[in-house]
Write a protein that holds these residues in place. Sequence first.
Motif, PDB file in Angstrom:
ATOM      1  N   GLU A   1       0.855  -1.192   0.000  1.00  0.00           N
ATOM      2  CA  GLU A   1       0.000   0.000   0.000  1.00  0.00           C
ATOM      3  C   GLU A   1       0.891   1.243   0.000  1.00  0.00           C
ATOM      4  OE1 GLU A   1      -3.852  -1.687   2.537  1.00  0.00           O
ATOM      5  OE2 GLU A   1      -2.522  -0.208   3.460  1.00  0.00           O
ATOM      6  N   VAL A   2       0.413   2.261  -0.679  1.00  0.00           N
ATOM      7  CA  VAL A   2       1.130   3.538  -0.727  1.00  0.00           C
ATOM      8  C   VAL A   2       0.161   4.630  -0.271  1.00  0.00           C
ATOM      9  CG1 VAL A   2       2.351   5.187  -2.207  1.00  0.00           C
ATOM     10  CG2 VAL A   2       2.570   2.725  -2.641  1.00  0.00           C
ATOM     11  N   ILE A   3       0.566   5.435   0.694  1.00  0.00           N
ATOM     12  CA  ILE A   3      -0.315   6.494   1.204  1.00  0.00           C
ATOM     13  C   ILE A   3      -0.129   7.762   0.374  1.00  0.00           C
ATOM     14  CG2 ILE A   3      -0.913   7.927   3.190  1.00  0.00           C
ATOM     15  CD1 ILE A   3      -0.145   5.582   4.975  1.00  0.00           C
ATOM     16  N   VAL A   4      -1.257   8.252  -0.157  1.00  0.00           N
ATOM     17  CA  VAL A   4      -1.284   9.356  -1.119  1.00  0.00           C
ATOM     18  C   VAL A   4      -2.298  10.391  -0.605  1.00  0.00           C
ATOM     19  CG1 VAL A   4      -1.874   9.915  -3.538  1.00  0.00           C
ATOM     20  CG2 VAL A   4      -0.850   7.694  -2.993  1.00  0.00           C
ATOM     21  N   PRO A   5      -2.061  11.685  -0.798  1.00  0.00           N
ATOM     22  CA  PRO A   5      -3.071  12.655  -0.373  1.00  0.00           C
ATOM     23  C   PRO A   5      -4.352  12.551  -1.201  1.00  0.00           C
ATOM     24  CG  PRO A   5      -1.273  13.756  -1.521  1.00  0.00           C
ATOM     25  CD  PRO A   5      -0.866  12.328  -1.356  1.00  0.00           C
ATOM     26  N   ALA A   6      -5.495  12.780  -0.545  1.00  0.00           N
ATOM     27  CA  ALA A   6      -6.786  12.710  -1.241  1.00  0.00           C
ATOM     28  C   ALA A   6      -6.971  13.891  -2.189  1.00  0.00           C
ATOM     29  CB  ALA A   6      -7.925  12.663  -0.232  1.00  0.00           C
ATOM     30  N   LEU A   7      -6.218  14.973  -1.979  1.00  0.00           N
ATOM     31  CA  LEU A   7      -6.287  16.095  -2.918  1.00  0.00           C
ATOM     32  C   LEU A   7      -5.002  16.124  -3.735  1.00  0.00           C
ATOM     33  CD1 LEU A   7      -7.953  18.541  -3.922  1.00  0.00           C
ATOM     34  CD2 LEU A   7      -6.577  19.966  -2.411  1.00  0.00           C
ATOM     35  N   SER A   8      -5.122  15.742  -4.991  1.00  0.00           N
ATOM     36  CA  SER A   8      -3.986  15.817  -5.911  1.00  0.00           C
ATOM     37  C   SER A   8      -4.497  15.573  -7.316  1.00  0.00           C
ATOM     38  CB  SER A   8      -2.912  14.779  -5.575  1.00  0.00           C
ATOM     39  OG  SER A   8      -1.756  14.986  -6.380  1.00  0.00           O
ATOM     40  N   PHE A   9      -3.582  15.660  -8.264  1.00  0.00           N
ATOM     41  CA  PHE A   9      -3.890  15.248  -9.632  1.00  0.00           C
ATOM     42  C   PHE A   9      -3.964  13.723  -9.654  1.00  0.00           C
ATOM     43  CE2 PHE A   9      -2.374  14.328 -14.034  1.00  0.00           C
ATOM     44  CZ  PHE A   9      -3.436  14.895 -14.706  1.00  0.00           C
ATOM     45  N   ILE A  10      -4.785  13.206 -10.557  1.00  0.00           N
ATOM     46  CA  ILE A  10      -5.067  11.756 -10.601  1.00  0.00           C
ATOM     47  C   ILE A  10      -3.786  10.906 -10.669  1.00  0.00           C
ATOM     48  CG2 ILE A  10      -5.395  11.773 -13.135  1.00  0.00           C
ATOM     49  CD1 ILE A  10      -7.510   9.647 -10.814  1.00  0.00           C
ATOM     50  N   ALA A  11      -2.735  11.436 -11.322  1.00  0.00           N
ATOM     51  CA  ALA A  11      -1.515  10.643 -11.507  1.00  0.00           C
ATOM     52  C   ALA A  11      -0.895  10.206 -10.185  1.00  0.00           C
ATOM     53  CB  ALA A  11      -0.488  11.438 -12.318  1.00  0.00           C
ATOM     54  N   SER A  12      -1.050  11.011  -9.129  1.00  0.00           N
ATOM     55  CA  SER A  12      -0.455  10.639  -7.835  1.00  0.00           C
ATOM     56  C   SER A  12      -1.084   9.348  -7.318  1.00  0.00           C
ATOM     57  CB  SER A  12      -0.670  11.742  -6.798  1.00  0.00           C
ATOM     58  OG  SER A  12      -0.362  13.000  -7.316  1.00  0.00           O
ATOM     59  N   GLY A  13      -2.382   9.152  -7.592  1.00  0.00           N
ATOM     60  CA  GLY A  13      -3.050   7.933  -7.152  1.00  0.00           C
ATOM     61  C   GLY A  13      -2.874   6.783  -8.125  1.00  0.00           C
ATOM     62  N   LEU A  14      -2.747   7.115  -9.413  1.00  0.00           N
ATOM     63  CA  LEU A  14      -2.585   6.047 -10.411  1.00  0.00           C
ATOM     64  C   LEU A  14      -1.202   5.398 -10.350  1.00  0.00           C
ATOM     65  CD1 LEU A  14      -4.266   7.494 -13.654  1.00  0.00           C
ATOM     66  CD2 LEU A  14      -5.174   5.777 -12.069  1.00  0.00           C
ATOM     67  N   ALA A  15      -0.200   6.194  -9.969  1.00  0.00           N
ATOM     68  CA  ALA A  15       1.178   5.666 -10.013  1.00  0.00           C
ATOM     69  C   ALA A  15       1.340   4.391  -9.186  1.00  0.00           C
ATOM     70  CB  ALA A  15       2.175   6.750  -9.578  1.00  0.00           C
ATOM     71  N   PRO A  16       0.862   4.337  -7.923  1.00  0.00           N
ATOM     72  CA  PRO A  16       0.959   3.062  -7.195  1.00  0.00           C
ATOM     73  C   PRO A  16       0.195   1.948  -7.901  1.00  0.00           C
ATOM     74  CG  PRO A  16       0.374   4.853  -5.702  1.00  0.00           C
ATOM     75  CD  PRO A  16       0.303   5.405  -7.089  1.00  0.00           C
ATOM     76  N   LEU A  17      -0.990   2.305  -8.435  1.00  0.00           N
ATOM     77  CA  LEU A  17      -1.817   1.303  -9.114  1.00  0.00           C
ATOM     78  C   LEU A  17      -1.064   0.689 -10.305  1.00  0.00           C
ATOM     79  CD1 LEU A  17      -4.670   0.540  -8.284  1.00  0.00           C
ATOM     80  CD2 LEU A  17      -5.550   2.088 -10.033  1.00  0.00           C
ATOM     81  N   HIS A  18      -0.347   1.539 -11.043  1.00  0.00           N
ATOM     82  CA  HIS A  18       0.426   1.015 -12.180  1.00  0.00           C
ATOM     83  C   HIS A  18       1.441  -0.034 -11.729  1.00  0.00           C
ATOM     84  CE1 HIS A  18      -0.422   4.884 -14.720  1.00  0.00           C
ATOM     85  NE2 HIS A  18      -1.430   4.038 -14.718  1.00  0.00           N
ATOM     86  N   GLN A  19       1.859   0.028 -10.485  1.00  0.00           N
ATOM     87  CA  GLN A  19       2.793  -0.978  -9.944  1.00  0.00           C
ATOM     88  C   GLN A  19       2.029  -2.105  -9.262  1.00  0.00           C
ATOM     89  OE1 GLN A  19       5.080   0.934 -11.814  1.00  0.00           O
ATOM     90  NE2 GLN A  19       6.071  -0.725 -10.673  1.00  0.00           N
ATOM     91  N   MET A  20       0.721  -2.105  -9.417  1.00  0.00           N
ATOM     92  CA  MET A  20      -0.150  -3.076  -8.748  1.00  0.00           C
ATOM     93  C   MET A  20      -0.107  -2.950  -7.231  1.00  0.00           C
ATOM     94  SD  MET A  20      -0.469  -6.432 -11.077  1.00  0.00           S
ATOM     95  CE  MET A  20      -2.045  -6.808 -10.311  1.00  0.00           C
ATOM     96  N   ALA A  21       0.282  -1.777  -6.751  1.00  0.00           N
ATOM     97  CA  ALA A  21       0.173  -1.479  -5.318  1.00  0.00           C
ATOM     98  C   ALA A  21      -1.134  -0.723  -5.099  1.00  0.00           C
ATOM     99  CB  ALA A  21       1.358  -0.652  -4.857  1.00  0.00           C
TER     100      ALA A  21
END
Length: 465
Positions: A124-144
């Motif tokens: 799991e990677v902790i990401v701020p809820a307010l950001s551009f979508i890429a901040s949340g997608l980046a962990p997902l691209h690594q299957m995290a």
Amino acid sequence: MTVNVTTPTNTPATPTTTPTPPTGAPATPAKRSRDALAVFGGAPAVPRRLRSLEWPVITDADRQAVLATLDGPLVSNVNGESPVSRLEQTWAARCGVDWCVGTSNGTTALTTALAALDIGPGDEVIVPALSFIASGLAPLHQMAVPVFADIDPVTFTLDPESVRSLIGPRTAAILPVHLHGHPAPMDDLLALARRHRLAVVEDAAQAHGALYRGRPVGSLGDAGAFSLQVTKNLPTCGEGGLLVTDDAELARKARLVRQFGEVIEAGKDRDYVSYRLGWNSKLSSVQAAFTLSQLDRFDGYEAAREEQVTRFLGRLAGLPGLTVPTVAEGSTHAWHILRFRLDPAAAGLDGITPGAFRAALHRLLRAEGVPMSRYQLMPLSDQKVFAERLGFGNGQPWAAAGDDGPARAVAAPVTRQVIDDSLTLQKRHLNPGAGPALDAYADGFEKVWNNLPDVLRLARGYSNE
Ligand SMILES: Cc1ncc(COP(=O)(O)O)c(C=O)c1O
């Protein structure tokens, strides 16, 4: 101050597209004067000649730099001196780190950093809820799995207490975003990371040049990711990214990840062997040459922005119900985006919600020629790709992480409130010649604030917002 409004006499000149059309009218009859609101037929505060401000600013030097790349090797995996390696060295030096790896964009700078840190399925990677979508997608691209934490209401960056509450056995990394150009609270976040043995990847896509306790953002965690996308403070003529780190091994892995898992070394033949999972995320020479040329003027542009934005915010700071962006002690701001929070009660307007106040101001300011906009319409956690676990399909990567319950709930109340009650100014103020436009924008704000009864009347029409 409480504003009372009576007898509507007119309707606004511009029809609204928002749910409840405003039914109000100016408190005084509309006349094409500089005092009447533009939405009711007055002259806009921002004259036409100040409406378009180019960004990036492109000079002959930039054009020559790009053209010159056509006379060099055109492949982007040159294994020696090239615009890419020159940009990497220059940016590493500027960030005060040993290594920089050019990438195809800011998103791949983030994913390359996460991959080089071996973050993947089960993490799991902790990401701020307010950001551009890429901040949340980046962990997902690594299957995290991205886990969204709430933000601070003043700096709009990660709230360390919210982060702390979300750390669990699967947490592998924290991804602070220096949102809008303001540094995240790195001391607290790094202390949490040390205590729980977590990696820290800074998302500095919006914060080139910002300092945290005298050190450039991007250089504080294990790795930092910058975007060179054309709207950013340090742009290229298209898409690009830069990953910085002080860790030689992480940089070596990042270079493998960037190019098919291959080892590309100056003076050695390419062996076409994939030594680890890699992608094709290289930066091209054209992109690097343009950014190198822009870097020659970066300091001057930053200084102009600092002076102009400070003057602009100084003019707005006294308007009741308007909270202008500020800078936390020990930080500098890159002023990529200016976010203004809006409080109707503090403006003396009773009986309307912050959302209605925001919607009315949005319309009125834009009519005056002040290009206000919203930045992010929902917390990242509400984006379908995360909320509905669309990911890779079949609930992945959440299922792979052994997490088959409902998405970990993050209320993120501060993020929701900020999205509801704020407007932003983007891009126009980046131009070093933006001073006269910013002065006119301030005129526009003052004019709207001089007509608060009309704001109230309009806001009542947005009561469903
Ligand atoms: C905070 C943030 N992170 C990441 C990115 C992704 O950068 P890019 O568009 O270069 O992939 C952006 C770009 O807008 C951004 O604003």
